[in-house]
Design a protein around this motif. Structure first.
Motif, mmCIF file in Angstrom:
data_model
loop_
_atom_site.group_PDB
_atom_site.id
_atom_site.type_symbol
_atom_site.label_atom_id
_atom_site.label_comp_id
_atom_site.label_asym_id
_atom_site.label_seq_id
_atom_site.Cartn_x
_atom_site.Cartn_y
_atom_site.Cartn_z
ATOM 1 N N THR A 195 0.830 -1.202 0.000
ATOM 2 C CA THR A 195 0.000 0.000 0.000
ATOM 3 C C THR A 195 0.867 1.255 0.000
ATOM 4 O OG1 THR A 195 -1.698 -1.210 1.237
ATOM 5 C CG2 THR A 195 -1.891 1.187 1.164
ATOM 6 N N ALA A 196 1.938 1.233 0.813
ATOM 7 C CA ALA A 196 2.870 2.359 0.832
ATOM 8 C C ALA A 196 3.474 2.585 -0.553
ATOM 9 C CB ALA A 196 3.965 2.107 1.861
ATOM 10 N N LYS A 197 3.778 1.482 -1.230
ATOM 11 C CA LYS A 197 4.344 1.599 -2.583
ATOM 12 C C LYS A 197 3.309 2.151 -3.548
ATOM 13 C CE LYS A 197 7.032 -1.723 -3.788
ATOM 14 N NZ LYS A 197 7.535 -3.051 -4.225
ATOM 15 N N LEU A 198 2.048 1.720 -3.427
ATOM 16 C CA LEU A 198 0.984 2.254 -4.278
ATOM 17 C C LEU A 198 0.812 3.750 -4.082
ATOM 18 C CD1 LEU A 198 -1.749 -0.530 -3.889
ATOM 19 C CD2 LEU A 198 -0.375 -0.061 -5.909
ATOM 20 N N MET A 199 1.096 4.210 -2.878
ATOM 21 C CA MET A 199 1.006 5.644 -2.579
ATOM 22 C C MET A 199 2.283 6.373 -2.959
ATOM 23 S SD MET A 199 -0.788 5.122 1.138
ATOM 24 C CE MET A 199 -0.478 6.795 1.660
ATOM 25 N N CYS A 200 3.237 5.648 -3.539
ATOM 26 C CA CYS A 200 4.539 6.205 -3.923
ATOM 27 C C CYS A 200 5.191 6.920 -2.741
ATOM 28 C CB CYS A 200 4.389 7.142 -5.111
ATOM 29 S SG CYS A 200 5.925 7.369 -6.056
ATOM 30 N N LEU A 201 5.003 6.343 -1.559
ATOM 31 C CA LEU A 201 5.557 6.887 -0.319
ATOM 32 C C LEU A 201 5.193 8.354 -0.131
ATOM 33 C CD1 LEU A 201 9.098 5.207 -0.345
ATOM 34 C CD2 LEU A 201 6.895 4.278 0.375
ATOM 35 N N GLY A 202 3.986 8.696 -0.578
ATOM 36 C CA GLY A 202 3.482 10.050 -0.382
ATOM 37 C C GLY A 202 3.900 11.045 -1.438
ATOM 38 N N VAL A 203 4.660 10.626 -2.459
ATOM 39 C CA VAL A 203 5.121 11.546 -3.508
ATOM 40 C C VAL A 203 4.044 11.643 -4.586
ATOM 41 C CG1 VAL A 203 6.878 12.003 -5.241
ATOM 42 C CG2 VAL A 203 7.516 10.959 -3.048
ATOM 43 N N GLU A 204 3.543 12.823 -4.843
ATOM 44 C CA GLU A 204 2.519 13.036 -5.854
ATOM 45 C C GLU A 204 3.142 13.166 -7.241
ATOM 46 O OE1 GLU A 204 -0.649 12.919 -5.341
ATOM 47 O OE2 GLU A 204 -0.585 12.779 -3.146
ATOM 48 N N TYR A 205 2.338 12.822 -8.255
ATOM 49 C CA TYR A 205 2.806 12.936 -9.636
ATOM 50 C C TYR A 205 2.939 14.404 -10.035
ATOM 51 C CZ TYR A 205 2.782 12.758 -14.730
ATOM 52 O OH TYR A 205 3.082 12.932 -16.056
ATOM 53 N N ASP A 206 4.094 14.744 -10.588
ATOM 54 C CA ASP A 206 4.363 16.104 -11.042
ATOM 55 C C ASP A 206 4.851 16.031 -12.484
ATOM 56 O OD1 ASP A 206 5.103 18.687 -11.533
ATOM 57 O OD2 ASP A 206 6.377 18.927 -9.768
ATOM 58 N N ALA A 207 4.067 16.558 -13.399
ATOM 59 C CA ALA A 207 4.392 16.469 -14.826
ATOM 60 C C ALA A 207 5.706 17.154 -15.167
ATOM 61 C CB ALA A 207 3.261 17.067 -15.658
ATOM 62 N N SER A 208 6.125 18.130 -14.360
ATOM 63 C CA SER A 208 7.372 18.840 -14.646
ATOM 64 C C SER A 208 8.602 18.038 -14.199
ATOM 65 C CB SER A 208 7.367 20.202 -13.936
ATOM 66 O OG SER A 208 7.311 20.033 -12.520
ATOM 67 N N GLU A 209 8.384 17.056 -13.341
ATOM 68 C CA GLU A 209 9.505 16.266 -12.825
ATOM 69 C C GLU A 209 9.707 14.963 -13.587
ATOM 70 O OE1 GLU A 209 11.050 14.422 -8.534
ATOM 71 O OE2 GLU A 209 9.323 15.778 -8.629
ATOM 72 N N TRP A 210 8.616 14.374 -14.073
ATOM 73 C CA TRP A 210 8.692 13.131 -14.832
ATOM 74 C C TRP A 210 8.216 13.369 -16.257
ATOM 75 C CZ3 TRP A 210 7.149 13.006 -9.677
ATOM 76 C CH2 TRP A 210 7.943 12.232 -8.818
ATOM 77 N N LYS A 211 8.812 12.633 -17.188
ATOM 78 C CA LYS A 211 8.428 12.786 -18.584
ATOM 79 C C LYS A 211 6.978 12.382 -18.801
ATOM 80 C CE LYS A 211 13.060 11.954 -20.487
ATOM 81 N NZ LYS A 211 13.882 11.066 -21.338
ATOM 82 N N ASN A 212 6.578 11.316 -18.141
ATOM 83 C CA ASN A 212 5.211 10.835 -18.275
ATOM 84 C C ASN A 212 4.829 10.041 -17.036
ATOM 85 O OD1 ASN A 212 6.391 8.186 -18.651
ATOM 86 N ND2 ASN A 212 6.781 8.814 -20.781
ATOM 87 N N GLU A 213 3.596 9.611 -17.022
ATOM 88 C CA GLU A 213 3.091 8.876 -15.864
ATOM 89 C C GLU A 213 3.795 7.533 -15.713
ATOM 90 O OE1 GLU A 213 -1.141 7.199 -14.115
ATOM 91 O OE2 GLU A 213 -1.095 8.431 -15.915
ATOM 92 N N ALA A 214 4.159 6.910 -16.837
ATOM 93 C CA ALA A 214 4.835 5.612 -16.771
ATOM 94 C C ALA A 214 6.179 5.714 -16.056
ATOM 95 C CB ALA A 214 5.029 5.054 -18.181
ATOM 96 N N GLU A 215 6.908 6.807 -16.309
ATOM 97 C CA GLU A 215 8.194 7.004 -15.633
ATOM 98 C C GLU A 215 7.988 7.229 -14.144
ATOM 99 O OE1 GLU A 215 11.088 10.667 -15.692
ATOM 100 O OE2 GLU A 215 11.443 9.473 -17.497
#
Length: 724
Positions: A195-215
């Protein structure tokens, strides 16, 4: 004197040690009995002196002393370091604890929204995006699903503190025994850690930091030692913050379960068409079995593989006491089956077309909302199209042929009821030959030539000369069209020319009506592709899609008004009643007069009843249509309609290889008939909206003028003088 009245002294055992014992006086001491030795005086034991001990080897003593000194240092260092580690760990857990949000904010962790597609009967037939069926809890889902997840993923879930040392050790042992690294393969993660991994340890998706959602997702799934440590800290903080059932609820809502479904409710609806609260043991086991490899184990990808995995989950449930032997055997022998919507594999070509062309992108593939699309798709007609195509290829086409085909069925107003973009019908994301392929239309274009002529005042029984004909094309030289049969038929009616698909009369009618007028009529009927500029326009030298052509024929059926094919009825957000969008197509402006359209329908009916489209006849129904075959037979078409539906069929090779022995009046017409016979099952035949044109009025014969005497004399005079 007797001493019987004297008080006897108490019997006291002799004290053998210590100074407390009272020594007897000399007067009272009795001599020892004769023959008996006097008892020896007890002496106190002396402690052995150092000298009396056995001397230890000084070398051994030296090294033992060193070892004691080292152990003392190690112990002192260890407990101090352990204390520091425990304090730091506690601080880290405490810090994460403070950052954790309320559990209700964690139940939907998707980065994108979902799109649910409903057919014309409001039944779900396809999904797109990240499907989320709604929030569930560990208490509201089926107990069989809950038990299956625990039995499969973490049998000690209710007994650990977020991390399972036994599970980690076991996983490392398995990985090493299988020749992998200690952290590769089995992770030994608890449900809390997952569950912690599914939550990415609390890190939200930021389009400016990752190229795409898959990354972003890939980064969240990394398995380094440091990442594992952070994951363990986060898991322990979750255990401190939330209850076990709350953690399990987050897991059941956020876990990806294949086929675009996120969470137990979406998976249950996606695969079985029912709420997650109503799952039986076999269905719950199948969903729980997806958690290890959701994409490859999804039942829509491989049902048998998914059923085999579910049988293993049922065995684990039995071993852990969740199922009896009898129930386990029962559900293993009756595995879960997919719903009809799941069998459709996400809607196939129709859903792909609607998502790419029917809705705005921000409500389609890139939506962040949960969107409901009500569509025009009719599952009965879709099935008819797929079965008709399959029957012809199984019974009429040589085995191993790579030829492809496409089908579109719509109502006269342009509402698309079915779409097949290739021979493989149970697909998603595949090349759609009904909408994406642009191919030459051949003689299927000719109705628009005659539509233009009829609208300009000509009639079905007007005559045109079918004879050798050539034109000089600026920059290209002489161009001489030829009929497919290679023959000429002299004076023929427009109806005869159309029903036999004669090329020379079509070119002549086009040139007489005006090439630009023909282009205008065709484009107004909905053919948006670039139309040829030369006289070959009349013979279908231009390219178009099957959807465009079928929509243009629908315009003829509805009385001469343009039609925009459409598949969307309304778009609304999940939970909302008011639509945000309505129908995106339908009947438009008039192109030709109603009288011209009716006369053209009559002419096109003759194509089927008497001409090249004879194989498309449907018993009891009037059918109008047109065949089309392009140069070198690279494309073969049949497009036609009854009073109820319009359908188009294209056949050819993707690489433009010529078809062998196939014309539009052959296999395409047979596919059309097989599809439309199934489509019209149970419907009462109704006539086409056509009228029989009046026969041409006989032209009065010109009387020959009798030559008078003056005429005869003038003729003789001219002959004498050498006149012509």
């Amino acid at each position: 004197m007797s001493d019987s009245g004297r008080k006897r002294p108490p019997l006291v055992a002799e004290r053998r040690h210590g100074s407390a014992a009272k020594k007897p006086s000399r007067a009272t001491r009795k001599p020892a009995a004769k023959g008996k030795a006097a008892p020896k005086k007890a002496t106190a034991k002396r402690k052995p002196t150092r000298a009396s001990k056995k001397k230890r080897n000084p070398i051994v003593a030296f090294f033992l002393g060193i070892l004691r000194w080292i152990w003392g240092i190690v112990w002192a260092f260890t407990w101090r370091i352990s204390l520091v580690v425990v304090l730091l760990l506690g601080m880290a857990v405490g810090y994460v604890y403070m950052t954790l949000p309320d559990v209700t904010e964690l139940l939907d962790g998707r980065a994108r929204g979902s799109v649910t597609l409903l057919d014309r009967g409001d039944q779900v037939f396809a999904w797109r995006g990240d499907q989320f069926g709604g929030v569930v809890t560990a208490d509201t889902v089926s107990k069989h699903l809950k038990n299956a997840v625990i039995a499969t993923e973490d049998k000690r879930f209710y007994r650990h503190f977020g991390v399972s040392p036994r599970g980690i050790v076991g996983a490392v042992r398995i990985n090493l025994s299988e020749g992998r690294g200690p952290l590769s393969g089995h992770g030994g993660s608890t449900i809390t850690q997952q569950t912690a991994k599914l939550m990415c340890l609390g890190v939200e998706y930021d389009a400016s930091e990752w190229k795409n959602e898959a990354e972003y997702v890939s980064d969240c799934r990394r398995g380094s030692l440091w990442r594992k440590a952070k994951e363990a800290i986060y898991a322990m903080a979750m255990e401190a913050k939330y209850s076990k059932n709350e953690i399990l609820s987050v897991y059941l809502n956020r876990a990806y379960m294949g086929a675009g479904a996120y969470g137990a409710e979406a998976a249950s609806q996606r695969y079985f068409g029912k709420p997650s609260a109503n799952l039986n043991p076999a269905e719950g086991a199948m969903i729980a079995g997806l958690l290890t490899a959701p994409s490859s184990l999804a039942p829509t990808a491989n049902l048998q593989r998914s059923q085999d995995r579910a049988a293993t989950v049922l065995r684990l449930m039995n071993e852990q006491g969740y199922l009896s032997d009898k129930d386990t055997k029962r559900w293993q022998s009756h595995p879960a089956e997919l719903s009809e919507a799941a069998e459709a594999r996400a809607g196939g070509y129709f859903a792909d077309w609607l998502m790419s062309d029917g809705v705005p992108e921000f409500f389609g593939a890139n939506t962040t909302e949960d969107v409901i699309l009500k569509t025009t798709m009719d599952p009965r007609i879709q099935t008819a199209a797929e079965e008709g195509l399959k029957w012809v290829f199984e019974n009429k086409v040589r085995e191993g042929s790579k030829a492809q085909a496409a089908i579109v069925v719509m109502s006269a107003d342009g509402a698309v009821r079915a779409m097949v973009g290739g021979r493989r019908t149970k697909v998603s994301g595949a090349f759609n030959r009904a909408t994406q392929a642009k191919r030459q239309t051949g003689s299927a274009f000719k109705p628009f030539v005659y539509a233009t002529a009829l609208d300009l005042g000509q009639h079905a029984n007007d005559m045109v000369l079918d004879a050798p004909y050539c034109m000089n094309i600026p920059g290209s030289g002489q161009w001489c069209p030829k009929n497919y049969t290679g023959k000429h038929y002299g004076e023929v009616t427009l109806t005869f020319a159309l029903k036999n698909s004669l090329n020379i009369p079509a070119v002549k009618v086009s040139e007489q009506a005006g090439r630009e007028n023909v282009r205008t009529v065709a484009s107004m009927f909905g053919i948006e592709s670039d139309l040829a500029a030369g006289p070959a326009l009349a013979l279908g030298a231009s390219e178009s899609s099957l959807l465009e052509m079928t929509g243009a024929y629908a315009g003829i059926l509805n009385g001469g008004s343009s039609v925009t094919p459409y598949g969307l009825v309304e778009l609304r957000l999940l939970g909302e009643e008011t639509p945000l969008m309505g129908t995106g197509g339908g009947i438009g402006e008039r192109v030709i007069s109603d009288a011209a359209a009716r006369e053209l329908i009559w002419m096109m009916e003759k194509v089927v009843s008497e001409g090249t489209g004879g194989r498309a006849q449907i018993p009891g129904w009037q059918v109008a249509g047109k065949t089309g075959t392009t140069q070198a037979a690279r494309d073969a078409w049949f497009i036609g309609f009854t009073n109820e539906y319009v359908a188009g069929v294209w056949m050819g090779y993707d690489d433009n290889t010529p078809l062998t022995g196939v014309t539009g009046g052959g296999l395409p017409a047979e596919i059309w008939r097989e599809v439309m016979v199934r489509v019209h099952e149970g419907l009462e035949p109704t006539p086409l909206p056509a009228f029989t044109p009046e026969p041409p009025k006989p032209q009065p014969k010109k009387k020959k003028k009798k030559k008078g005497l003056d005429d005869i004399l003038n003729g003789v005079f001219n002959d004498i003088l050498g006149g012509n």
